[in-house]
Design a protein around this motif. Structure first.
Motif: not given
Lengths: 112, 113
Positions: B32-40, B42-56, B102-107
């Motif tokens: 499963f893939l996720f995007w987390y966002v972290q504002h200055l 602040e704690a990281p927060k979930l933005l999006l997740k990929s799941f199996t319901d075929n919805k974007r 498991i996270f990427g290095l962030g952008t």
């Protein structure tokens, strides 16, 4: 809902001293995760517990790092003989068992 | 082993322009893939997740599509806002949806007026 609580928010230790970081997960959440955040390495997984049992500590430096979860309301991360390279923000996260992990504000550890 | 790659360390763009942050991954299984966002400060927060319901998945104007053929989960938004300035992490969980991330290095996204 207070969210995940981490204390202290900032900790400064001298090289060789011990540091204990505390995490209180969201009430009712069954899993607690610890991560370390640095500019160079980004967010790195350390360890996690589910229903207080240790599940995966594959990210923990073996020699000086340890974590415990003595009850469902808190977890601790202990670093013995701290070194400058341990300086980082240590983040705790919890989840009820679903995909979304809720992160605390972190503890910024500075080792002088 | 499992890994996430975010090729851009810093993306700077002007308000109103489209946003695309790259994320590719390697995993033995179907994660499963996720995007987390972290504002200055602040704690990281979930933005999006990929799941199996075929919805974007979409949230706050952001969307991402999981492409298994190219092992990618790029984050997109049609029009950047100043408030989108933050650190964005792409992450995967290799063992279903309840394990470690498991996270990427962030952008870091900087949106300018």
């Amino acid at each position: 809902n207070a969210g995940v609580i981490q204390t202290p928010r900032h900790k400064v230790t001298g090289k060789g001293q011990e540091a204990t970081l505390w995490c209180e997960p969201i009430s009712g959440h069954s899993a607690v995760f610890w991560y370390r955040q640095t500019i160079v390495q980004g967010l790195e997984f350390l360890t996690y517990f589910r229903n207080q049992a240790p599940i995966d500590d594959s990210g923990m430096p073996k020699e000086r790092f340890s974590a415990q979860m003595p009850n469902q309301s808190h977890s601790t991360l202990k670093i013995q003989s701290t070194q400058p390279q341990d300086s980082a923000v240590y983040l705790c996260a919890s989840t009820w068992g679903g995909a979304e992990q809720y992160f605390g504000p972190g503890t910024r550890l500075t080792v002088l | 082993g499992d890994s996430v790659t975010q090729t851009e360390g810093l993306v700077t763009l002007t308000e109103g322009l489209p946003v695309m942050l790259n994320c590719t991954y390697q995993s033995t299984y179907s994660p499963f893939l996720f995007w987390y966002v972290q504002h200055l400060n602040e704690a990281p927060k979930l933005l999006l997740k990929s799941f199996t319901d075929n919805k974007r998945p979409e949230h706050q104007g952001f969307h991402a599509t999981l492409h298994k053929s190219s092992s990618s989960f790029h984050l997109q938004k049609s029009s950047a806002q100043l408030s989108d300035s933050a650190l964005y992490y792409c992450a995967l969980t290799p063992t279903g949806n309840t394990g470690k991330l498991i996270f990427g290095l962030g952008t870091t996204l900087q949106v300018q007026p």
